[in-house]
Motif scaffolding. Structure first.
Motif, mmCIF file in Angstrom:
data_model
loop_
_atom_site.group_PDB
_atom_site.id
_atom_site.type_symbol
_atom_site.label_atom_id
_atom_site.label_comp_id
_atom_site.label_asym_id
_atom_site.label_seq_id
_atom_site.Cartn_x
_atom_site.Cartn_y
_atom_site.Cartn_z
ATOM 1 N N GLY A 86 0.950 -1.149 -0.026
ATOM 2 C CA GLY A 86 0.140 0.093 0.367
ATOM 3 C C GLY A 86 0.904 1.174 -0.207
ATOM 4 N N ASP A 87 1.377 1.555 0.162
ATOM 5 C CA ASP A 87 2.947 2.284 1.170
ATOM 6 C C ASP A 87 4.154 1.992 0.573
ATOM 7 N N GLU A 88 4.922 2.460 0.065
ATOM 8 C CA GLU A 88 6.238 1.520 -0.343
ATOM 9 C C GLU A 88 7.329 2.323 0.647
ATOM 10 N N GLN A 89 7.109 3.405 1.071
ATOM 11 C CA GLN A 89 7.854 4.020 1.311
ATOM 12 C C GLN A 89 9.363 4.508 0.273
ATOM 13 N N ALA A 90 8.823 5.309 -0.162
ATOM 14 C CA ALA A 90 9.810 5.511 -1.283
ATOM 15 C C ALA A 90 11.131 6.660 -0.463
ATOM 16 N N GLY A 91 10.162 7.368 0.707
ATOM 17 C CA GLY A 91 10.914 8.358 0.434
ATOM 18 C C GLY A 91 12.407 7.823 1.812
ATOM 19 N N LEU A 92 12.683 6.535 1.832
ATOM 20 C CA LEU A 92 13.405 6.201 2.302
ATOM 21 C C LEU A 92 14.583 5.701 1.900
ATOM 22 N N TYR A 93 14.689 5.224 0.339
ATOM 23 C CA TYR A 93 15.051 5.263 -0.150
ATOM 24 C C TYR A 93 16.011 5.831 -1.438
ATOM 25 N N ASN A 94 16.767 6.537 -1.718
ATOM 26 C CA ASN A 94 16.675 6.745 -3.189
ATOM 27 C C ASN A 94 16.505 6.355 -4.109
ATOM 28 N N ALA A 95 17.430 6.929 -5.399
ATOM 29 C CA ALA A 95 16.519 7.008 -6.618
ATOM 30 C C ALA A 95 16.997 5.563 -7.664
ATOM 31 N N ASP A 117 18.457 5.107 2.263
ATOM 32 C CA ASP A 117 18.940 6.150 2.368
ATOM 33 C C ASP A 117 19.509 6.451 4.399
ATOM 34 N N LEU A 118 20.410 6.071 3.765
ATOM 35 C CA LEU A 118 20.765 6.554 5.581
ATOM 36 C C LEU A 118 20.139 6.962 6.847
ATOM 37 N N ASN A 119 20.727 8.561 6.171
ATOM 38 C CA ASN A 119 20.054 9.335 6.751
ATOM 39 C C ASN A 119 18.935 9.096 6.709
ATOM 40 N N ALA A 120 18.106 8.748 6.082
ATOM 41 C CA ALA A 120 16.224 8.593 6.871
ATOM 42 C C ALA A 120 15.824 7.971 7.477
ATOM 43 N N PHE A 121 16.721 6.512 7.015
ATOM 44 C CA PHE A 121 16.916 5.687 8.066
ATOM 45 C C PHE A 121 17.012 5.325 9.608
ATOM 46 N N VAL A 122 17.622 5.802 9.709
ATOM 47 C CA VAL A 122 18.346 6.351 10.797
ATOM 48 C C VAL A 122 17.547 7.302 11.527
ATOM 49 N N GLY A 123 17.202 8.733 10.958
ATOM 50 C CA GLY A 123 15.731 9.211 11.878
ATOM 51 C C GLY A 123 14.078 8.978 11.736
ATOM 52 N N ALA A 124 14.459 7.565 10.893
ATOM 53 C CA ALA A 124 12.470 7.353 11.052
ATOM 54 C C ALA A 124 12.496 6.829 12.534
ATOM 55 N N THR A 125 11.520 6.690 12.855
ATOM 56 C CA THR A 125 10.738 5.687 14.014
ATOM 57 C C THR A 125 9.357 5.026 13.893
#
Length: 380
Positions: free
Chosen positions: A95-104, A109-117
């Motif tokens: 339903g939601d790929e969570q594309a914001g946690l991955y690059n193109a 994306d390490l920074n995005a993953f570390v900041g995700a809660t």
């Protein structure tokens, strides 16, 4: 994580670690209480360390294997009650790929993953989702991965081996191991004769020992090979009959439109086999043991048997080793679970895995949250 993203990693090592990546501070163990009703979703920690747990999303209760269940958990494995996994009609889609946690390029994306809660990613668990164009039921999942993990389609329709990777393999008896590499694979698909030739190299760690010992032994196509299935027992270094013997450790084959590598385990065989990988060969070639890692820790839980699955295998719910540590990070993907594809009125649930480590810090305890949702057509 997607199987393609597992390449060159040793994902199952994360099962043994007690560090937590992306944790939640809410460990509600059931649903239906006032607190969860107020939140608008259900949340549960499933202790799947030792055995498969079968969850009914309508009640929030775990049930027996032959009960009314929708989603099953066994450590990192997630199954739906359909196809090869169960006799139900449960199907799923992302339903939601969570594309914001991955690059193109599709890499995490390490920074995005570390900041995700878990709290910060709750808004992805919405009230409604666009109806998927396709739904998926469960099939067989091989410990060696999909064919695309170890083979590649090339010019002229010829499929060959993926270079520079290998596996650790557990025998059918469950007490011996081998380091395995597909050194050659020749499958000219346009000739209609199946697999033409192959060469699998094994260096064996005998039962009761902890050391991988060379020289390598080789499993190649038998003289009477017809392009289909062939089986090998690496303890004896001998080809065995797939149809009449249970002593095989690795099966390579082609049937219908599929080609595959199987371990003698789960839906593939009656043994206790399994595999770990794929692992970059430059790293794997330095291993001295198939059961003890470089830190002296056991690899016993790192091996995966052949099993069943589908959606959660193709579109995994975690990434691994993002900071050079053997731990698992949830990607907070949202999965849509249709509780009965044969009933148009059956509820559809949005499910999100938010943690893997219990309050005691031990792995194998996935924490999920879910809610009943509406599906809309595109553009509505």
């Amino acid at each position: 994580m997607d199987r393609q993203k597992l390449k060159y990693l040793v994902p199952a090592l994360g099962l043994m670690m007690t560090a937590c990546g992306g944790s939640s501070d809410n460990n509600i163990t059931g649903n239906g209480d006032d607190e969860q009703a107020d939140k608008g979703y259900n949340q549960k920690v499933v202790d799947a360390r030792a055995q498969t747990q079968y969850l009914n999303l309508a009640t929030g209760n775990t049930v027996s294997e032959d009960g009314d269940w929708h989603v099953a958990f066994n450590r990192t494995s997630v199954q739906l009650n359909s196809g090869e996994s169960g006799n139900g009609n449960v199907v799923g889609a992302v339903g939601d790929e969570q594309a914001g946690l991955y690059n193109a390029s599709g890499e995490p994306d390490l920074n995005a993953f570390v900041g995700a809660t878990a709290e910060g990613e709750l808004d992805h668990l919405k009230e409604s989702f666009v109806e998927p164009s396709t739904w998926k039921s469960d099939g067989v999942v091989y410990a060696f991965g999909d064919a695309e993990d170890w083979s590649v389609y090339g010019a002229g329709g010829v499929i060959s081996e993926v270079p520079d990777i290998g596996y650790l393999v557990r025998s059918a008896e469950g007490d011996s191991y081998a380091r395995m590499r597909v050194e050659d694979f020749d499958f000219p698909t346009r000739e209609g004769q199946g697999i033409q030739s192959f060469n699998l190299a094994f260096e064996v760690q005998a039962a009761g020992t902890t050391q991988i010992v060379g020289p390598a032994i080789h499993f190649t196509e038998p003289t009477d090979y017809d392009g289909g299935n062939a089986c090998y027992d690496f303890d004896t270094g001998a080809t065995v009959d797939c149809a009449t013997s249970d002593a095989w450790d690795v099966l390579i084959g082609f049937s219908g439109r599929d080609w595959y590598l199987k371990t003698n385990s789960g839906p593939s065989g009656s043994g206790e086999g399994g595999a770990l990988g794929p692992i970059n060969w430059a790293e794997l070639s330095t291993y001295t043991s198939a059961t003890i890692d470089s830190n002296g820790d056991s690899l016993a839980r790192a091996y995966s048997p052949d099993t069943t699955g589908g959606l959660f295998t193709d579109k995994g719910w975690y990434e691994y080793n993002l900071q050079g540590a053997h731990k698992l990070w949830p990607n907070f993907r949202v999965y849509l679970i249709d509780s009965d594809s044969e009933d148009a009125a059956a509820p559809v649930y949005a499910v999100q895995v938010i943690n893997y480590y219990g309050i005691d810090g031990n792995s194998g305890q996935p924490e999920i949250r879910w809610k009943k949702v509406n599906l809309t057509t595109e553009g509505n």
